[in-house]
Each structure stands twice: as C-alpha cells, then as structure tokens.
Scaffold this active site. Structure first.
Site, mmCIF file in Angstrom:
data_model
loop_
_atom_site.group_PDB
_atom_site.id
_atom_site.type_symbol
_atom_site.label_atom_id
_atom_site.label_comp_id
_atom_site.label_asym_id
_atom_site.label_seq_id
_atom_site.Cartn_x
_atom_site.Cartn_y
_atom_site.Cartn_z
ATOM 1 N N SER A 88 -24.414 -30.652 -20.416
ATOM 2 C CA SER A 88 -24.151 -32.358 -20.325
ATOM 3 C C SER A 88 -22.570 -32.540 -19.879
ATOM 4 O O SER A 88 -21.900 -31.530 -19.510
ATOM 5 C CB SER A 88 -24.735 -33.051 -21.806
ATOM 6 O OG SER A 88 -24.499 -34.265 -21.442
ATOM 7 N N LYS A 124 -19.967 -40.223 -10.562
ATOM 8 C CA LYS A 124 -21.226 -39.837 -11.574
ATOM 9 C C LYS A 124 -22.546 -40.379 -11.036
ATOM 10 O O LYS A 124 -22.530 -41.615 -11.252
ATOM 11 C CB LYS A 124 -20.632 -40.301 -13.010
ATOM 12 C CG LYS A 124 -21.794 -39.523 -13.801
ATOM 13 C CD LYS A 124 -21.390 -39.541 -15.336
ATOM 14 C CE LYS A 124 -22.226 -38.932 -16.201
ATOM 15 N NZ LYS A 124 -23.780 -39.177 -16.306
ATOM 16 N N ARG A 145 -33.110 -29.953 -15.431
ATOM 17 C CA ARG A 145 -32.140 -29.452 -16.338
ATOM 18 C C ARG A 145 -32.905 -29.088 -17.741
ATOM 19 O O ARG A 145 -32.416 -28.123 -18.325
ATOM 20 C CB ARG A 145 -31.054 -30.521 -16.689
ATOM 21 C CG ARG A 145 -29.911 -29.840 -17.450
ATOM 22 C CD ARG A 145 -28.803 -31.045 -17.698
ATOM 23 N NE ARG A 145 -29.393 -31.983 -18.758
ATOM 24 C CZ ARG A 145 -28.723 -32.999 -19.149
ATOM 25 N NH1 ARG A 145 -27.353 -33.205 -18.862
ATOM 26 N NH2 ARG A 145 -29.319 -34.037 -20.181
ATOM 27 N N LYS A 298 -13.179 -33.354 -13.024
ATOM 28 C CA LYS A 298 -13.163 -31.881 -13.271
ATOM 29 C C LYS A 298 -11.776 -30.929 -13.051
ATOM 30 O O LYS A 298 -11.156 -31.395 -12.175
ATOM 31 C CB LYS A 298 -14.163 -31.290 -12.236
ATOM 32 C CG LYS A 298 -15.523 -31.667 -12.616
ATOM 33 C CD LYS A 298 -16.653 -31.372 -11.515
ATOM 34 C CE LYS A 298 -17.999 -31.862 -11.551
ATOM 35 N NZ LYS A 298 -18.710 -31.794 -10.510
HETATM 36 P P1 NAD Z 1 -24.886 -37.693 -18.841
HETATM 37 O O1 NAD Z 1 -25.981 -37.850 -17.774
HETATM 38 O O2 NAD Z 1 -24.143 -38.641 -18.973
HETATM 39 O O3 NAD Z 1 -23.886 -36.475 -17.968
HETATM 40 C C1 NAD Z 1 -24.322 -35.045 -17.648
HETATM 41 C C2 NAD Z 1 -25.008 -35.340 -16.283
HETATM 42 O O4 NAD Z 1 -24.128 -35.923 -15.387
HETATM 43 C C3 NAD Z 1 -25.146 -33.809 -15.565
HETATM 44 O O5 NAD Z 1 -26.362 -33.264 -16.335
HETATM 45 C C4 NAD Z 1 -25.088 -33.951 -14.349
HETATM 46 O O6 NAD Z 1 -26.482 -33.768 -13.784
HETATM 47 C C5 NAD Z 1 -24.864 -35.463 -13.740
HETATM 48 N N1 NAD Z 1 -23.909 -35.621 -12.889
HETATM 49 C C6 NAD Z 1 -23.745 -36.879 -12.169
HETATM 50 N N2 NAD Z 1 -22.798 -36.762 -11.315
HETATM 51 C C7 NAD Z 1 -22.178 -35.854 -11.555
HETATM 52 C C8 NAD Z 1 -21.083 -35.034 -10.961
HETATM 53 N N3 NAD Z 1 -20.497 -35.660 -9.859
HETATM 54 N N4 NAD Z 1 -20.547 -33.975 -11.398
HETATM 55 C C9 NAD Z 1 -21.297 -33.246 -12.267
HETATM 56 N N5 NAD Z 1 -22.386 -33.848 -13.066
HETATM 57 C C10 NAD Z 1 -22.635 -34.947 -12.551
HETATM 58 O O7 NAD Z 1 -25.714 -36.859 -19.933
HETATM 59 P P2 NAD Z 1 -26.816 -36.612 -20.423
HETATM 60 O O8 NAD Z 1 -26.656 -35.939 -21.924
HETATM 61 O O9 NAD Z 1 -27.856 -36.217 -19.582
HETATM 62 O O10 NAD Z 1 -27.218 -38.124 -20.970
HETATM 63 C C11 NAD Z 1 -26.336 -38.890 -21.669
HETATM 64 C C12 NAD Z 1 -26.555 -40.487 -21.057
HETATM 65 O O11 NAD Z 1 -27.814 -40.384 -20.376
HETATM 66 C C13 NAD Z 1 -26.025 -41.482 -21.741
HETATM 67 O O12 NAD Z 1 -24.727 -41.426 -21.643
HETATM 68 C C14 NAD Z 1 -26.757 -42.551 -21.459
HETATM 69 O O13 NAD Z 1 -26.139 -43.138 -20.469
HETATM 70 C C15 NAD Z 1 -28.143 -41.739 -20.771
HETATM 71 N N6 NAD Z 1 -29.226 -41.905 -21.908
HETATM 72 C C16 NAD Z 1 -29.731 -43.155 -21.876
HETATM 73 C C17 NAD Z 1 -30.783 -43.266 -22.889
HETATM 74 C C18 NAD Z 1 -31.557 -44.702 -22.904
HETATM 75 O O14 NAD Z 1 -32.397 -44.699 -23.926
HETATM 76 N N7 NAD Z 1 -31.087 -45.379 -22.235
HETATM 77 C C19 NAD Z 1 -31.332 -42.203 -23.306
HETATM 78 C C20 NAD Z 1 -30.603 -40.737 -23.415
HETATM 79 C C21 NAD Z 1 -29.812 -40.681 -22.429
#
Ligand code: NAD
Length: 339
Positions: A88, A124, A145, A298
């Site tokens: 993540s 992102k 993932r 990064k």
């Molecule tokens: P995340 O989605 O915040 O970040 C990790 C992901 O970002 C990576 O797995 C990758 O696929 C992605 N990503 C997108 N653009 C990228 C780039 N340019 N380079 C690298 N990676 C990139 O992390 P997470 O742990 O999957 O999820 C957490 C987030 O998901 C939370 O902050 C929240 O916003 C959301 N979420 C929401 C709920 C909800 O109930 N609304 C529940 C769980 C998670």
C-alpha cells in the site's frame, strides 16, 4: 492509579471499536465494492487508530489494520500468489507532514547512499491495483492486489481491456516480469456509464473507483468487456534479467513495449518542485482524464529504493499526499469526536 486504569479501559474499548469499524469498511470497499464510508471518513478513522498506536504501542494488535495491506482475495476468484509482494502507500494529509516525510527520507537516503534522492511525482489514480504477469512478452495472468501477498485471478476480465496488450511490442522482453498499475474508468466514461445504468433501470455507481472495481471483479468477463476500463501502469515487481536503474526509465521502457503509461509523471529535482506539482494538479484536479485521490511521490532510483526497503505494509521510498477533502469537511470533524 484508578484513573489510569479507567483511561486504559476506555482506550482499549475505543481501540477495539475502531479496528472493527475499519475492518468492516475495508470489507465493504475491497470485497464488496460498496463502501459505506467516504474516503475522508475512512482516512479519519485510520488516522485516529495510528495516533492511538503511536501513543500506546502496547495496544497494537498483530492483525491491526495498520500492519496489513487492506483487502483480501474472495473465494469467487481463484487465488494468485504474487511473485513479489504488493504494498500500500503511507499517507500524508498536509504540506507540513509531507515536508517532514521528505526530510526524513532524504536523510535516510543520504546515510545509505551518500547523496540526496531524486524524486518522481505522479498522480494517484483512484482505481484498483492490478498485477500483470508477462512471460516472454505474452500476458499470462492478471490479479488484483488482495492482501498484497495473494490476489484474485482476473485474467479473463483483464483480457477484455483494450489498452492492455496481450502481446508486448518492441524487443528485449524479460523471460518473466510483473507489471503493476491501476485499472480505472475515465471521468468522461464514468458519466456515460452511469447514464446508461440509469437508462437500464439499474443503480448508478457511487464513484469511478467503485465502478472500475465492480466492473473488473465480475464472474462473467462479458460484463467486464462492456465496461469502459482503462489502465495506467506505475511499477514493476519480480523480473528476470532487466538492467534498468530508475522508475522513470522503466516507464519509457514499458511504453516502448506498448503498455499504457501515465502522461502526467514528472521528475522533481528538489522538494519545491514536489510542492509545485501538487499545487498544479490540485487546481486541475477535476478536469483530468481520471479522478485522483492525491499525488504519489517516489524515490526515482531503484538502488536507493532497495536500500530504503519496506515496512509490513508500505514502501519507505514512496508516500501519498492526499488533498484536503472538499465537501465532507464538517462531517470529517464530526467523526473525529464521534469515535
Ligand atoms: P491507497 O489506495 O491509498 O494507496 C495504495 C495504492 O495506490 C496502491 O495499491 C496503488 O495501486 C495505488 N496507486 C494509484 N496511483 C499510483 C501511482 N501513481 N503509483 C503507485 N501507486 C499508485 O491504499 P490502500 O491501502 O489500498 O487504501 C487506503 C485508501 O483506500 C484509504 O486512504 C481510503 O481512501 C480508501 N479506502 C476507503 C474505504 C471506505 O470505506 N471508503 C475503505 C478502505 C479504503
């Protein structure tokens, strides 16, 4: 002493309630593609959990959501073990936090390698992470993932996405390479898709991320084929015999093989350039091809990335800056006192 015991008891209860709520929100988001919290609400709960754990490390449970990559593979799909783990990203929510992260990471990089790192700034993409496995230039498998170790086999569905090559073009393809990226639905396609859902008497999707995840995670690939899915690749995992030094060069190479690479990534030679990038896209945030939920910063150099390494959940060489939520601000504050 009694007072301390009471505080500890109350904290324990809050901790248990928070972890339960976060787990339920994750299941709804990752497994059911039907979140019941906004991302800002989820982020606020998660942040509260991080604060409690930082202040009271003895409370940290082994299976705390802060120790794991969210999402697990569900049984409807065959499990796939990634050759190299997927992670993540650590979040920061303000320029102050980002500055602290950049300073800390620069210092670690200097200690390890003797020089300051070069940064790479990217959008992102608000979609879902997918891992593509190519053998000698042929797409052989695609997986979500999941929990980072094991994902769901979505090969048939991914084969319906026009922008993902079944066969790489160009030359010098490694015997085996994992290519990671984000599957998403563009903002324009999302509007059209929801109009057609409504016209067909179906419920529209809450947002493009849900629409993308729901469309990809279908038992029937024909449904996926009817959905306007796109992908941008943003990293590589396990690979054989690939002699390449930086993330940015990798994007050029992947593009030369016909893979869809984001046109928005930029090298940032210093921290001011990082903040300029964030400001630039903050203003254009809603007029881009796809929705974004932040900016990813990064370390560009692979050797430095390897030296910095990973925690159990995130790389130490990357961070996600999240823009402040726009409309849900007061709700976010409510939630903070509520939990
Ligand atoms: P995340 O989605 O915040 O970040 C990790 C992901 O970002 C990576 O797995 C990758 O696929 C992605 N990503 C997108 N653009 C990228 C780039 N340019 N380079 C690298 N990676 C990139 O992390 P997470 O742990 O999957 O999820 C957490 C987030 O998901 C939370 O902050 C929240 O916003 C959301 N979420 C929401 C709920 C909800 O109930 N609304 C529940 C769980 C998670």
């Amino acid at each position: 002493a009694e007072n301390t015991a009471e505080i500890t008891e109350a904290l324990r209860a809050e901790y248990a309630e928070l972890t339960d709520k976060i787990r339920a929100a994750r299941r709804a988001y990752y497994n059911e593609d039907a979140p019941f919290l906004s991302d800002a609400e989820y982020d606020a709960l998660y942040r509260r959990l991080e604060i409690i754990e930082a202040e009271h490390p003895h409370l940290i449970a082994n299976d705390s959501p802060t120790q794991e990559v969210g999402g697990e593979a569900i049984e409807a799909f065959a499990p796939v073990t990634h050759l190299q783990r997927m992670y993540s990203l650590e979040d920061v929510f303000s320029f102050e936090e980002l500055r602290a992260w950049l300073t800390k990471t620069e210092e670690s990089a200097r200690n390890l390698t003797g020089s300051a790192p070069q940064w790479l700034t990217e959008l992102k993409i608000d979609g879902l992470a997918v891992n593509l496995l190519y053998r000698n230039g042929t797409l052989v498998r695609a997986a979500t993932r999941g929990d980072g170790t094991t994902g769901e086999d979505v090969t048939h569905n991914v084969r319906t996405i026009a922008s993902i090559p079944q066969q790489l073009t160009g030359e010098n393809h490694p015997e085996e390479i994992e290519i990671r990226g984000e599957v998403f639905i563009s903002s324009a396609d999302f509007e059209k898709l929801n109009e057609s859902m409504i016209a067909a008497g179906k419920n529209p999707f809450a947002n493009p991320r849900n629409a993308a995840a729901g469309s990809l995670r279908q038992k029937d690939a024909a449904v996926t084929a009817s959905r306007p899915l796109s992908m941008y690749v943003h990293g590589i995992g396990s690979r054989t015999g690939l002699d390449i030094a930086t993330q940015y060069e990798t994007y050029d190479l992947l593009a030369s093989w016909g893979l869809p690479v984001s046109p928005y990534s930029e090298i940032a030679d210093n921290t001011e350039a990082v903040f300029d990038f964030i400001n630039k896209y903050g203003e254009q945030r809603h007029s881009l091809v796809h929705e974004i939920d932040g900016i990813v910063i990064k370390v560009n150099d692979f050797a430095t990335q390897a030296q910095l390494g990973y925690t159990s959940r995130v790389p130490r060489w990357a961070v996600a800056y999240k823009y402040p939520p726009e409309e849900v601000h007061t709700k976010l504050l409510d939630i903070r006192v509520d939990v």
